[in-house]
Write a protein that holds these residues in place. Structure first.
Motif, mmCIF file in Angstrom:
data_model
loop_
_atom_site.group_PDB
_atom_site.id
_atom_site.type_symbol
_atom_site.label_atom_id
_atom_site.label_comp_id
_atom_site.label_asym_id
_atom_site.label_seq_id
_atom_site.Cartn_x
_atom_site.Cartn_y
_atom_site.Cartn_z
ATOM 1 N N ILE A 185 -8.406 14.365 8.312
ATOM 2 C CA ILE A 185 -7.855 14.385 6.954
ATOM 3 C C ILE A 185 -9.031 14.309 5.987
ATOM 4 C CG2 ILE A 185 -6.295 13.305 5.311
ATOM 5 C CD1 ILE A 185 -4.899 14.401 7.786
ATOM 6 N N ALA A 186 -9.284 15.401 5.261
ATOM 7 C CA ALA A 186 -10.446 15.459 4.373
ATOM 8 C C ALA A 186 -10.107 16.297 3.149
ATOM 9 C CB ALA A 186 -11.640 16.047 5.107
ATOM 10 N N LYS A 187 -9.938 15.635 2.006
ATOM 11 C CA LYS A 187 -9.642 16.334 0.757
ATOM 12 C C LYS A 187 -10.401 15.679 -0.390
ATOM 13 C CE LYS A 187 -4.936 18.038 1.638
ATOM 14 N NZ LYS A 187 -3.532 18.016 1.132
ATOM 15 N N ALA A 188 -10.891 16.504 -1.292
ATOM 16 C CA ALA A 188 -11.523 16.024 -2.525
ATOM 17 C C ALA A 188 -11.340 17.122 -3.563
ATOM 18 C CB ALA A 188 -12.997 15.699 -2.310
ATOM 19 N N SER A 189 -11.772 16.862 -4.787
ATOM 20 C CA SER A 189 -11.638 17.874 -5.830
ATOM 21 C C SER A 189 -12.837 17.842 -6.756
ATOM 22 C CB SER A 189 -10.342 17.660 -6.628
ATOM 23 O OG SER A 189 -10.339 16.395 -7.255
ATOM 24 N N ASP A 190 -13.050 18.976 -7.414
ATOM 25 C CA ASP A 190 -14.123 19.121 -8.389
ATOM 26 C C ASP A 190 -13.504 19.643 -9.682
ATOM 27 O OD1 ASP A 190 -16.467 19.417 -9.750
ATOM 28 O OD2 ASP A 190 -17.409 20.782 -8.328
ATOM 29 N N GLY A 191 -13.826 19.011 -10.802
ATOM 30 C CA GLY A 191 -13.262 19.432 -12.075
ATOM 31 C C GLY A 191 -12.063 18.604 -12.476
ATOM 32 N N LEU A 192 -11.495 18.913 -13.634
ATOM 33 C CA LEU A 192 -10.368 18.174 -14.185
ATOM 34 C C LEU A 192 -9.278 19.130 -14.658
ATOM 35 C CD1 LEU A 192 -12.360 15.580 -16.340
ATOM 36 C CD2 LEU A 192 -11.251 15.134 -14.138
ATOM 37 N N GLY A 193 -8.046 18.620 -14.666
ATOM 38 C CA GLY A 193 -6.933 19.373 -15.233
ATOM 39 C C GLY A 193 -6.736 20.730 -14.598
ATOM 40 N N LEU A 194 -6.552 21.739 -15.443
ATOM 41 C CA LEU A 194 -6.310 23.089 -14.944
ATOM 42 C C LEU A 194 -7.537 23.675 -14.267
ATOM 43 C CD1 LEU A 194 -4.260 24.569 -17.945
ATOM 44 C CD2 LEU A 194 -3.388 23.703 -15.751
ATOM 45 N N GLN A 195 -8.708 23.082 -14.513
ATOM 46 C CA GLN A 195 -9.940 23.582 -13.914
ATOM 47 C C GLN A 195 -10.263 22.888 -12.585
ATOM 48 O OE1 GLN A 195 -11.532 26.202 -15.303
ATOM 49 N NE2 GLN A 195 -9.873 26.149 -16.812
ATOM 50 N N LYS A 196 -9.334 22.060 -12.110
ATOM 51 C CA LYS A 196 -9.592 21.318 -10.872
ATOM 52 C C LYS A 196 -9.610 22.273 -9.681
ATOM 53 C CE LYS A 196 -7.737 17.299 -10.369
ATOM 54 N NZ LYS A 196 -6.765 16.204 -10.134
ATOM 55 N N PHE A 197 -10.621 22.119 -8.840
ATOM 56 C CA PHE A 197 -10.770 22.933 -7.632
ATOM 57 C C PHE A 197 -10.671 22.002 -6.426
ATOM 58 C CE2 PHE A 197 -12.990 25.174 -4.276
ATOM 59 C CZ PHE A 197 -12.654 26.508 -4.478
ATOM 60 N N GLU A 198 -9.697 22.257 -5.553
ATOM 61 C CA GLU A 198 -9.495 21.385 -4.398
ATOM 62 C C GLU A 198 -10.365 21.829 -3.230
ATOM 63 O OE1 GLU A 198 -5.668 19.359 -2.528
ATOM 64 O OE2 GLU A 198 -5.878 21.435 -1.825
#
Length: 212
Positions: A185-198
């Motif tokens: 199980i490995a998830k993170a994100s880059d960016g905020l709001g509509l610009q979030k990249f999973e």
């Protein structure tokens, strides 16, 4: 994420209960006639996954571009692992490990494209061994906590995750061979709001590890 930790704790409790019911018979332990308490491990693995935003990015970059063969999506990753395993009791070891994974994608056609999706994941957790027959071989279960650092193109992210691994432990003298299956199980994100990249590296993994 809370469900992951609950599942890991539940697995720990069930495994401990199984070990407690085995009793204290020396013949039924993985260390019968062996006194080695520290093992170094090296392993390789093959993972199958669907990194949604990563594949969407690739498809957007290659929109209208015809490829000669294969598909545009990434769905396989390759991993390597190094671990240190310390004996806590005859049937329980504790492992510290670092696992790296790489998911490359080459696109061939009139032009060539290359994408690379990587993950570095240090982790730790117990290994519970359940011997069978004479105790020379066993099955094992290992719930672990991991810290996953992922990178794709200009995007990067890091977050706690989990690994649930199980397999067969085959002993050959002081060397143990462990083919296994695992869920990472490995998830993170880059960016905020509509610009979030999973950045999603959750996968089903098949592998083998040598402990010596």
């Amino acid at each position: 994420m809370r469900k992951i930790y609950v599942a890991i704790i539940a697995t720990l409790l069930v495994s401990l209960n199984c070990l407690a019911q085995q009793g204290e018979s020396n013949i039924n332990t993985i260390n019968y006639n062996y006194n080695k308490n520290i093992y170094v491990g090296v392993g390789i693995g093959l993972g199958f996954f669907d990194p949604g935003d990563v594949n969407n990015y690739i498809n957007t970059q290659l929109e209208g571009y015809e490829i000669d063969e294969g598909v545009k999506e990434i769905f396989v990753n390759y991993s390597a692992k190094f671990s240190l395993n310390f004996a806590i009791s005859q049937n329980i070891y504790f492992a510290f490990f670092v696992e790296g994974a790489w998911a490359p994608k080459y696109i061939y056609g009139d032009d060539e494209f290359y994408f690379s999706y990587t993950k570095i994941a240090p982790g730790l957790g117990p290994k519970f061994y359940l011997p069978f027959a004479s105790g020379r071989h066993s099955i094992f279960l290992s719930p672990c906590i991991t810290y996953n650092k992922m990178k794709f193109e200009t995007y990067s992210g890091a977050k706690l995750g989990g690994k649930l691994q199980g397999g067969v432990n085959l002993r050959f003298g002081d060397v143990m061979l462990q083919p296994y299956g695992a869920i990472n199980i490995a998830k993170a994100s880059d960016g905020l709001g509509l610009q979030k990249f999973e950045l999603n590296y959750t996968d089903f993994q098949l592998g083998v590890e040598f402990l010596f």
